[in-house]
Design an enzyme around this catalytic site. Structure first.
Site, short mmCIF file in Angstrom:
data_model
loop_
_atom_site.label_atom_id
_atom_site.label_comp_id
_atom_site.label_asym_id
_atom_site.label_seq_id
_atom_site.Cartn_x
_atom_site.Cartn_y
_atom_site.Cartn_z
N HIS A 157 30.59 -4.14 7.02
CA HIS A 157 30.80 -2.85 7.70
C HIS A 157 30.15 -2.83 9.10
O HIS A 157 29.81 -1.77 9.61
CB HIS A 157 30.26 -1.69 6.86
CG HIS A 157 30.83 -1.61 5.48
ND1 HIS A 157 32.06 -1.05 5.22
CD2 HIS A 157 30.36 -2.06 4.30
CE1 HIS A 157 32.31 -1.14 3.92
NE2 HIS A 157 31.31 -1.76 3.35
N SER A 278 34.97 -13.07 37.10
CA SER A 278 35.56 -11.82 37.58
C SER A 278 35.94 -11.94 39.04
O SER A 278 35.33 -12.70 39.80
CB SER A 278 34.55 -10.68 37.41
OG SER A 278 34.94 -9.54 38.15
N LYS A 284 29.73 -12.28 36.04
CA LYS A 284 30.48 -12.29 34.79
C LYS A 284 30.81 -13.69 34.29
O LYS A 284 31.16 -14.58 35.05
CB LYS A 284 31.80 -11.52 34.94
CG LYS A 284 31.66 -10.04 35.17
CD LYS A 284 31.05 -9.35 33.95
CE LYS A 284 31.95 -9.36 32.74
NZ LYS A 284 33.20 -8.62 32.95
N GLU A 291 39.68 -14.20 23.77
CA GLU A 291 40.45 -12.96 23.84
C GLU A 291 41.94 -13.26 23.77
O GLU A 291 42.71 -12.53 23.13
CB GLU A 291 40.09 -12.21 25.12
CG GLU A 291 38.65 -11.71 25.14
CD GLU A 291 38.18 -11.35 26.55
OE1 GLU A 291 39.03 -11.30 27.47
OE2 GLU A 291 36.97 -11.13 26.73
#
Length: 497
Positions: A157, A278, A284, A291
């Site tokens: 959870h 980025s 970044k 992804e």
């Protein structure tokens, strides 16, 4: 040279309809498979006394010349042909004339022809996907061997659940992938069946030998029923379904690693070659490859849905709708292969921040279940009694902003009187052992647990299973290679006569 299949019709397609109707783009993937299937079919026809030797030699010579043109990149074809089958047959006739070239399609329909081509192609793709799966399993097991004692938090959870190890986590995905590999080979066995000789839907009156083409093309058997052979697509749907199940595992692992690479977690870091930056934020380092893997799982699910939707309303027999099953199938197989390659690189080069992982386990309330189980074993309590007592201790610990490791024997005795109506006596050593992350891990020895000894046993077993899987895969590869060699030798034998 075109218009080979339109003798019945008085008019040609207009340009727009021709582009709409053709399947040439997706058929380029099965170019050589169409040549192989045609060669096997015509060799069989010669053996059956249907095609004379001289005509067969001309056909095989033309087909091999077309193959060489294809490999040299000299084939340019567009919407002037309905499909690759028409193109290759038309080229053969162009090269050797209608009298001999016109025999090429005897006893065969495009319906069984396309099915043999696609099955030949899909079996190769499935073996490539299976190889990619095993490479990823090997990378997972390699990382796991380095992190058998790397403590990490396990979650349910999204909350702290129990202390485990990173090796235990990696082994879980190795297990899932080994099941994917098994599904791939089982699917392969159903794909690797010969539909050639089924004709358009109801067979042929030509004296053919389906067993001979089965042997030449390296199939494990035939798709016997001619309706099933030409119009069944369950094997293609199954291939996509197996890929979708596989991608669900990759996507979940990607989701974990994306989250764990954040500053808030800081458990892992991707190698630079698998990260992006980025356009505006210099600091970044984005886990963009993960992804994309997570996103491409949606593409595979979409391909599966497209295939299932496409076949669900098609009546028995062949309909042009089924032509559309090839693009999503090719897209599915290609995407899965790429995702496996990228994920294998990510896992093999992953930087694991062991100190940060261990830090999250120290002082965690996840020791509660270990403490409860210790009370069952050492204080003669039922599990539910121990559960209620430890739950009360957790509440008090949170109120005091303390840790379970700070508990004393007196605190447990006092709480037990309130909660259970009886005094529970334990010593400090029990509390220390039950609430220390490493000690609690060592106490858990159930089969399949993250106990390092158990994980080492599992890794040894998985490595053995990996070798077995490689042997199973190689046996199928060897069978395909042998069939290709056999077909080549047979073709060359006829051309040398």
């Amino acid at each position: 040279m075109s218009n080979l299949f339109r003798s019945r019709l008085a008019k040609e397609f207009d340009d727009r309809t021709a582009r709409f109707h053709t399947s040439m783009v997706e058929d380029l993937r099965i170019f050589e498979e169409d040549i192989d299937g045609t060669e096997a079919h015509d060799i069989m026809l010669h053996k059956q006394g249907v095609i004379p030797l001289e005509a067969l030699k001309l056909i095989l010579s033309a087909l091999e010349e077309i193959r060489r043109e294809w490999r040299r990149g000299e084939v340019e074809v567009g919407a002037e042909f309905e499909d690759i089958h028409e193109y290759i047959e038309a080229r053969v006739i162009e090269k050797i004339g209608m009298e001999a070239g016109g025999m090429i399609h005897t006893g065969r329909s495009r319906n069984d022809q396309v099915m043999v081509d696609v099955r030949l192609r899909v079996r190769e793709d499935l073996l490539e996907v299976a190889e990619g799966v095993l490479s990823l399993v090997e990378a997972l097991l390699g990382q796991a061997e380095r992190h058998v004692e790397t403590l990490m938090m396990l979650y349910t959870h999204g909350q702290h659940a129990q202390v485990g190890t990173f090796a235990h986590y990696l082994t879980a995905y190795a297990d899932a992938l080994l099941r994917d590999h098994q599904r791939l080979l089982e699917c392969y066995d159903r794909v690797n069946r010969n539909p050639l000789g089924a004709g358009p839907v109801g067979g042929t009156s030509i004296n053919i030998d389906r067993e001979r083409t089965t042997e030449l093309l390296g199939f494990d058997g035939i798709v016997e029923n001619s309706i099933d052979a030409t119009s069944g697509r369950d094997w293609a749907v199954e291939a996509a379904a197996v890929c979708a199940i596989l991608m669900s595992s990759l996507s979940r692992a990607a989701a974990d690693l994306i989250e764990w690479s954040t500053k808030e977690f800081g458990y892992v870091e991707l190698a630079d070659e698998y990260a992006s930056s980025s356009s505006i934020m210099p600091q970044k380092k984005n886990p963009s490859t993960l992804e994309l893997i997570r996103g491409k799982a949606g593409e595979i699910y979409g391909a599966l849905t497209e295939l299932m939707t496409m076949v669900k309303g098609v009546p028995s027999g062949y309909y042009q709708d089924l032509q559309g099953t090839k693009p999503p199938l090719w897209r599915c197989l290609d995407t899965v292969k790429t995702c496996l390659e990228v994920m294998t690189g990510i896992i093999a080069t992953l930087k694991v921040k062991e100190a940060r992982m261990r830090e999250m386990t120290e002082g965690s309330l996840t020791a509660a279940v270990d403490l409860a189980e210790s009370l069952v074993e050492n204080a003669s309590l039922s599990f539910r009694e121990a559960y209620r007592l430890v739950a009360a201790l957790v509440r008090e610990t949170l109120k005091k902003d303390a840790k379970l490791q700070d508990l004393t024997p007196d605190a447990i005795a006092e709480a037990s009187l309130k909660v259970l109506g009886k005094r529970v006596e334990v010593d400090a050593a029990l509390i220390r052992e039950a609430t220390d992350p490493w000690s609690s891990l060592l106490r858990r020895k159930s089969q399949g647990s993250p106990n390092p000894e158990e994980v080492r046993r599992m890794l040894k077993e998985r490595k053995r299973r990996l070798e077995e899987c490689r042997a199973e895969l190689e046996a199928r590869r060897a069978s395909v290679k042998a069939s290709k060699r056999r077909l080549r030798e047979t073709v060359e034998g006829y051309l040398s006569k």
